[in-house]
Design a protein around this motif. Sequence first.
Motif, PDB file in Angstrom:
ATOM      1  N   THR A 114       4.384   6.145   3.492  1.00 34.41           N
ATOM      2  CA  THR A 114       4.345   5.904   2.058  1.00 34.41           C
ATOM      3  C   THR A 114       4.252   7.217   1.300  1.00 34.41           C
ATOM      4  OG1 THR A 114       3.298   3.732   2.288  1.00 34.41           O
ATOM      5  CG2 THR A 114       3.016   4.863   0.184  1.00 34.41           C
TER       6      THR A 114
ATOM      7  N   GLN B 105       7.704  -3.725   4.614  1.00 33.98           N
ATOM      8  CA  GLN B 105       6.593  -3.963   5.528  1.00 33.98           C
ATOM      9  C   GLN B 105       6.627  -2.965   6.685  1.00 33.98           C
ATOM     10  OE1 GLN B 105       6.718  -8.142   6.667  1.00 33.98           O
ATOM     11  NE2 GLN B 105       5.042  -8.555   5.247  1.00 33.98           N
ATOM     12  N   ALA B 106       5.469  -2.702   7.228  1.00 30.11           N
ATOM     13  CA  ALA B 106       5.391  -1.822   8.389  1.00 30.11           C
ATOM     14  C   ALA B 106       6.301  -2.357   9.501  1.00 30.11           C
ATOM     15  CB  ALA B 106       3.958  -1.729   8.881  1.00 30.11           C
TER      16      ALA B 106
ATOM     17  N   THR C  31       7.170   2.666  -0.349  1.00 32.46           N
ATOM     18  CA  THR C  31       5.842   2.123  -0.089  1.00 32.46           C
ATOM     19  C   THR C  31       5.917   1.193   1.112  1.00 32.46           C
ATOM     20  OG1 THR C  31       5.278   2.217  -2.433  1.00 32.46           O
ATOM     21  CG2 THR C  31       3.903   0.835  -1.026  1.00 32.46           C
ATOM     22  N   VAL C  32       5.110   1.491   2.114  1.00 33.79           N
ATOM     23  CA  VAL C  32       5.069   0.685   3.325  1.00 33.79           C
ATOM     24  C   VAL C  32       3.772  -0.113   3.317  1.00 33.79           C
ATOM     25  CG1 VAL C  32       5.180   0.681   5.834  1.00 33.79           C
ATOM     26  CG2 VAL C  32       6.400   2.441   4.535  1.00 33.79           C
ATOM     27  N   SER C  33       3.890  -1.418   3.427  1.00 33.95           N
ATOM     28  CA  SER C  33       2.725  -2.286   3.374  1.00 33.95           C
ATOM     29  C   SER C  33       2.421  -2.868   4.754  1.00 33.95           C
ATOM     30  CB  SER C  33       2.952  -3.406   2.372  1.00 33.95           C
ATOM     31  OG  SER C  33       4.007  -4.240   2.815  1.00 33.95           O
ATOM     32  N   SER C  34       1.201  -3.275   4.947  1.00 27.93           N
ATOM     33  CA  SER C  34       0.792  -3.850   6.243  1.00 27.93           C
ATOM     34  C   SER C  34       1.049  -5.342   6.298  1.00 27.93           C
ATOM     35  CB  SER C  34      -0.698  -3.580   6.471  1.00 27.93           C
ATOM     36  OG  SER C  34      -1.458  -4.156   5.429  1.00 27.93           O
TER      37      SER C  34
ATOM     38  N   LYS D 164       5.942   3.247   9.002  1.00 30.97           N
ATOM     39  CA  LYS D 164       4.502   3.142   9.153  1.00 30.97           C
ATOM     40  C   LYS D 164       3.824   3.294   7.786  1.00 30.97           C
ATOM     41  CE  LYS D 164       4.846   5.554  13.595  1.00 30.97           C
ATOM     42  NZ  LYS D 164       4.377   6.731  14.389  1.00 30.97           N
ATOM     43  N   LEU D 165       2.578   2.879   7.719  1.00 26.21           N
ATOM     44  CA  LEU D 165       1.842   3.026   6.471  1.00 26.21           C
ATOM     45  C   LEU D 165       1.835   4.485   6.007  1.00 26.21           C
ATOM     46  CD1 LEU D 165      -1.242   0.698   7.103  1.00 26.21           C
ATOM     47  CD2 LEU D 165       0.871   0.176   5.879  1.00 26.21           C
TER      48      LEU D 165
ATOM     49  N   SER E   6      11.299   1.744  11.849  1.00 25.25           N
ATOM     50  CA  SER E   6       9.925   1.655  12.363  1.00 25.25           C
ATOM     51  C   SER E   6       8.941   2.298  11.398  1.00 25.25           C
ATOM     52  CB  SER E   6       9.833   2.341  13.737  1.00 25.25           C
ATOM     53  OG  SER E   6      10.730   1.759  14.647  1.00 25.25           O
TER      54      SER E   6
END
Length: 124
Positions: free
Chosen positions: A92, A13-14, A121-124, A88-89, A86
């Motif tokens: 990714t 997650q972000a 992969t960074v998800s919101s 961020k989207l 930290s």
Amino acid sequence: QVQLVESGGGLVQAGGSLRLSCAASGRTFKSTYGMGWFRQAPGNEREFVAAINWSGVNTYYGDSVKGRFTISRDNAKNTVYLQMKSLKLGDTAVYYCAADEHGTSWYRDEYEYWGQGTQVTVSS
């Protein structure tokens, strides 16, 4: 000759953290090689993330990751790490480890050896 194997990627997650590892092996690999991390998102060019010289004393970072990512290495284990915080989207991408026989660089064309990459992969 030289094999680089990345690991540690995944879905996060972000705001979260991940640590990537790159294990180097091969008859011709030397701990004196500069090591780097690059990343490539779909439709984008492969961009510089971080690099470290053979001793670990000198490190370099791309502007987009400064203050959030840390590169390090353990020459006894022939392993390079990328600690990512930290997230961020925009982080990714597929992350690639690379080795430079002649020094330390932020230019991808300077690197002779590349791993297969690991997906982050960074998800919101």
